[in-house]
Scaffold this motif. Sequence first.
Motif, PDB file in Angstrom:
ATOM      1  N   THR A 170      -5.682  16.746   2.152  1.00  0.00           N
ATOM      2  CA  THR A 170      -6.192  15.371   2.186  1.00  0.00           C
ATOM      3  C   THR A 170      -7.461  15.285   3.034  1.00  0.00           C
ATOM      4  O   THR A 170      -8.440  14.634   2.640  1.00  0.00           O
ATOM      5  N   LYS A 171      -7.460  15.954   4.187  1.00  0.00           N
ATOM      6  CA  LYS A 171      -8.628  15.950   5.056  1.00  0.00           C
ATOM      7  C   LYS A 171      -9.831  16.584   4.370  1.00  0.00           C
ATOM      8  O   LYS A 171     -10.970  16.109   4.512  1.00  0.00           O
ATOM      9  N   ALA A 172      -9.588  17.654   3.618  1.00  0.00           N
ATOM     10  CA  ALA A 172     -10.696  18.319   2.924  1.00  0.00           C
ATOM     11  C   ALA A 172     -11.234  17.467   1.777  1.00  0.00           C
ATOM     12  O   ALA A 172     -12.420  17.568   1.428  1.00  0.00           O
ATOM     13  N   SER A 206       0.832  -1.212   0.000  1.00  0.00           N
ATOM     14  CA  SER A 206       0.000   0.000   0.000  1.00  0.00           C
ATOM     15  C   SER A 206       0.859   1.251   0.000  1.00  0.00           C
ATOM     16  O   SER A 206       0.540   2.238  -0.689  1.00  0.00           O
ATOM     17  N   LEU A 207       1.950   1.250   0.751  1.00  0.00           N
ATOM     18  CA  LEU A 207       2.853   2.401   0.769  1.00  0.00           C
ATOM     19  C   LEU A 207       3.430   2.662  -0.619  1.00  0.00           C
ATOM     20  O   LEU A 207       3.468   3.814  -1.095  1.00  0.00           O
ATOM     21  N   LEU A 208       3.839   1.598  -1.293  1.00  0.00           N
ATOM     22  CA  LEU A 208       4.419   1.759  -2.630  1.00  0.00           C
ATOM     23  C   LEU A 208       3.360   2.173  -3.648  1.00  0.00           C
ATOM     24  O   LEU A 208       3.625   2.997  -4.524  1.00  0.00           O
ATOM     25  N   VAL A 209       2.149   1.616  -3.542  1.00  0.00           N
ATOM     26  CA  VAL A 209       1.081   2.002  -4.466  1.00  0.00           C
ATOM     27  C   VAL A 209       0.724   3.471  -4.278  1.00  0.00           C
ATOM     28  O   VAL A 209       0.533   4.224  -5.252  1.00  0.00           O
ATOM     29  N   GLY A 210       0.640   3.931  -3.029  1.00  0.00           N
ATOM     30  CA  GLY A 210       0.367   5.343  -2.783  1.00  0.00           C
ATOM     31  C   GLY A 210       1.462   6.241  -3.330  1.00  0.00           C
ATOM     32  O   GLY A 210       1.179   7.308  -3.899  1.00  0.00           O
ATOM     33  N   ALA A 211       2.717   5.805  -3.179  1.00  0.00           N
ATOM     34  CA  ALA A 211       3.818   6.593  -3.712  1.00  0.00           C
ATOM     35  C   ALA A 211       3.772   6.653  -5.237  1.00  0.00           C
ATOM     36  O   ALA A 211       4.028   7.702  -5.842  1.00  0.00           O
ATOM     37  N   VAL A 212       3.424   5.531  -5.871  1.00  0.00           N
ATOM     38  CA  VAL A 212       3.324   5.513  -7.339  1.00  0.00           C
ATOM     39  C   VAL A 212       2.201   6.422  -7.807  1.00  0.00           C
ATOM     40  O   VAL A 212       2.352   7.187  -8.777  1.00  0.00           O
ATOM     41  N   LEU A 213       1.049   6.366  -7.140  1.00  0.00           N
ATOM     42  CA  LEU A 213      -0.056   7.259  -7.500  1.00  0.00           C
ATOM     43  C   LEU A 213       0.359   8.725  -7.350  1.00  0.00           C
ATOM     44  O   LEU A 213       0.053   9.561  -8.209  1.00  0.00           O
ATOM     45  N   GLY A 214       1.052   9.047  -6.261  1.00  0.00           N
ATOM     46  CA  GLY A 214       1.495  10.417  -6.060  1.00  0.00           C
ATOM     47  C   GLY A 214       2.482  10.863  -7.111  1.00  0.00           C
ATOM     48  O   GLY A 214       2.410  11.996  -7.622  1.00  0.00           O
ATOM     49  N   VAL A 261       3.585  14.236 -11.955  1.00  0.00           N
ATOM     50  CA  VAL A 261       4.124  14.484 -13.302  1.00  0.00           C
ATOM     51  C   VAL A 261       3.127  15.274 -14.133  1.00  0.00           C
ATOM     52  O   VAL A 261       3.500  16.204 -14.883  1.00  0.00           O
ATOM     53  N   GLN A 262       1.844  14.959 -14.005  1.00  0.00           N
ATOM     54  CA  GLN A 262       0.833  15.652 -14.798  1.00  0.00           C
ATOM     55  C   GLN A 262       0.427  16.987 -14.186  1.00  0.00           C
ATOM     56  O   GLN A 262       0.288  17.990 -14.896  1.00  0.00           O
ATOM     57  N   LEU A 263       0.236  17.028 -12.880  1.00  0.00           N
ATOM     58  CA  LEU A 263      -0.249  18.250 -12.237  1.00  0.00           C
ATOM     59  C   LEU A 263       0.799  19.353 -12.205  1.00  0.00           C
ATOM     60  O   LEU A 263       0.457  20.540 -12.151  1.00  0.00           O
ATOM     61  N   GLN A 264       2.082  18.998 -12.236  1.00  0.00           N
ATOM     62  CA  GLN A 264       3.120  20.020 -12.269  1.00  0.00           C
ATOM     63  C   GLN A 264       3.046  20.866 -13.542  1.00  0.00           C
ATOM     64  O   GLN A 264       3.459  22.030 -13.549  1.00  0.00           O
ATOM     65  N   GLN A 280       0.166  21.249  -8.042  1.00  0.00           N
ATOM     66  CA  GLN A 280       0.755  20.136  -7.319  1.00  0.00           C
ATOM     67  C   GLN A 280      -0.009  19.763  -6.066  1.00  0.00           C
ATOM     68  O   GLN A 280      -0.032  18.603  -5.656  1.00  0.00           O
ATOM     69  N   ILE A 281      -0.663  20.728  -5.452  1.00  0.00           N
ATOM     70  CA  ILE A 281      -1.345  20.467  -4.196  1.00  0.00           C
ATOM     71  C   ILE A 281      -2.462  19.442  -4.358  1.00  0.00           C
ATOM     72  O   ILE A 281      -2.822  18.716  -3.414  1.00  0.00           O
ATOM     73  N   TYR A 282      -3.005  19.315  -5.564  1.00  0.00           N
ATOM     74  CA  TYR A 282      -4.114  18.377  -5.781  1.00  0.00           C
ATOM     75  C   TYR A 282      -3.644  16.926  -5.874  1.00  0.00           C
ATOM     76  O   TYR A 282      -4.474  16.024  -6.060  1.00  0.00           O
ATOM     77  N   VAL A 283      -2.335  16.702  -5.756  1.00  0.00           N
ATOM     78  CA  VAL A 283      -1.850  15.332  -5.612  1.00  0.00           C
ATOM     79  C   VAL A 283      -2.449  14.697  -4.358  1.00  0.00           C
ATOM     80  O   VAL A 283      -2.756  13.503  -4.322  1.00  0.00           O
ATOM     81  N   ALA A 284      -2.640  15.491  -3.329  1.00  0.00           N
ATOM     82  CA  ALA A 284      -3.248  14.986  -2.096  1.00  0.00           C
ATOM     83  C   ALA A 284      -4.663  14.477  -2.361  1.00  0.00           C
ATOM     84  O   ALA A 284      -5.071  13.421  -1.842  1.00  0.00           O
ATOM     85  N   ASP A 285      -5.437  15.230  -3.159  1.00  0.00           N
ATOM     86  CA  ASP A 285      -6.791  14.785  -3.501  1.00  0.00           C
ATOM     87  C   ASP A 285      -6.752  13.490  -4.299  1.00  0.00           C
ATOM     88  O   ASP A 285      -7.534  12.548  -4.052  1.00  0.00           O
ATOM     89  N   LEU A 286      -5.854  13.450  -5.293  1.00  0.00           N
ATOM     90  CA  LEU A 286      -5.760  12.276  -6.162  1.00  0.00           C
ATOM     91  C   LEU A 286      -5.408  11.031  -5.361  1.00  0.00           C
ATOM     92  O   LEU A 286      -6.071   9.988  -5.481  1.00  0.00           O
ATOM     93  N   VAL A 287      -4.370  11.127  -4.543  1.00  0.00           N
ATOM     94  CA  VAL A 287      -3.938   9.968  -3.772  1.00  0.00           C
ATOM     95  C   VAL A 287      -4.983   9.594  -2.729  1.00  0.00           C
ATOM     96  O   VAL A 287      -5.334   8.410  -2.562  1.00  0.00           O
ATOM     97  N   GLY A 288      -5.501  10.572  -2.020  1.00  0.00           N
ATOM     98  CA  GLY A 288      -6.450  10.286  -0.957  1.00  0.00           C
ATOM     99  C   GLY A 288      -7.702   9.591  -1.460  1.00  0.00           C
ATOM    100  O   GLY A 288      -8.101   8.537  -0.955  1.00  0.00           O
ATOM    101  N   LEU A 289      -8.342  10.179  -2.467  1.00  0.00           N
ATOM    102  CA  LEU A 289      -9.572   9.577  -2.999  1.00  0.00           C
ATOM    103  C   LEU A 289      -9.295   8.245  -3.687  1.00  0.00           C
ATOM    104  O   LEU A 289     -10.066   7.286  -3.557  1.00  0.00           O
ATOM    105  N   GLY A 290      -8.203   8.197  -4.459  1.00  0.00           N
ATOM    106  CA  GLY A 290      -7.900   6.950  -5.165  1.00  0.00           C
ATOM    107  C   GLY A 290      -7.638   5.794  -4.228  1.00  0.00           C
ATOM    108  O   GLY A 290      -8.108   4.664  -4.451  1.00  0.00           O
TER     109      GLY A 290
END
Length: 377
Positions: A305-307, A179-187, A192-195, A200-210
């Motif tokens: 992430t909390k939001a 799970s740690l590695l999958v979360g890191a890969v998602l982030g 790469v795309q959000l930059q 970049q801040i929406y990486v938290a949304d992507l990883v959290g929801l995914g």
Amino acid sequence: MQSKSLTISYLTDNSVEISLLGDWCLTCEVVTWQSFQVQFEQYPEPPEKIDFVSSDLESWDSKLLLFLVKLDAYAQSRHIPVNWDGLPDGAKGLLRLATEVPERSGARRRTRTRSLVYRLGTWAMDGVEELTGLATFLGEWLLSIGRFFTGRASFRWVDFNRFLQSAGAGALPIVGIISLLVGAVLGFVGAVQLQMFGAQIYVADLVGLGVVREMGAMMTAIIMAGRTGSAYAAQLGTMQVNEEIDALRTMGISPMDFLVLPRTLALILMLPLLCLWSDALGILGGLLVGVSILDIALLEYLQQTKAAISLADIATGLIKSLIFAVVVSLAGCLRGLQSGRNSAAVGNATTSAMVTAILLIVIWDALTTIIFNRLGI
């Protein structure tokens, strides 16, 4: 023609003399039949007779006999008489035994080509049999669940505690690492795309929801299918081989209550907790990528992430994990009880349990995702 194992001489009376040389053993290197046939047919016309000379033959076994049998069939097909007098007495006797009784017509196994209609019918019958077995097993399991809640199911609590330990605390390391590695890969993929858009801040949304809605429950279920579901199939399959399940039935003990029920209950209780553990480690993996690569502040990432995550999102993942727990545990127990009574069948049952569980996990994940979208969850 001459080789280190035989010599072919074409004589003036239109006959061929084959001289056998050296050792004709299974471990010896001798002329192959194909090579002999090619060189034998290089003569301008078929010989009138074949003679043998074995004065230089040192040792022989069934290797020589196989060659002589092929030569006899070859000569008969071309109506060439063969004089076997030059062979050793033992070889002549074995050759006579081998050719005394002709091969019975139709004795060899033939490869039958089935028609398309036959194959479709076979697949349909196998499918119906598979569905019937699944429905029967599911019905017996539901009855066993009913007996459990009414206090009439018989199984050992010490076994149940052991299954809890194996499916719970014993699975924490592998689930956490994956799970740690999958979360890191998602982030990293999201970064790469959000930059490119400065988001970049929406990486938290992507990883959290995914992780919370999909990847946490699915990755945990797949890991448990390979780790625990296949173990259930191997354990019950081995018990089938040792006739322990038949012994339980003979003593009036239900294998569904005694063997299947504690395993399924343990996984149903532990998989949602493992899903929460997977969610936490997946978010941590995305956090490490966001903080180290995107230079996002730790508190800012946690607040984003909390939001992004709500209790409904967490509940969605937990509901999926419960469904996956039932699928994984029942697939493992079903294939184990369906196992044959040999070691190869146990291996096939273990493989089939994992394949069945993963297939059903993906199907149920797709169905629940569609249902939740329609319900607006």
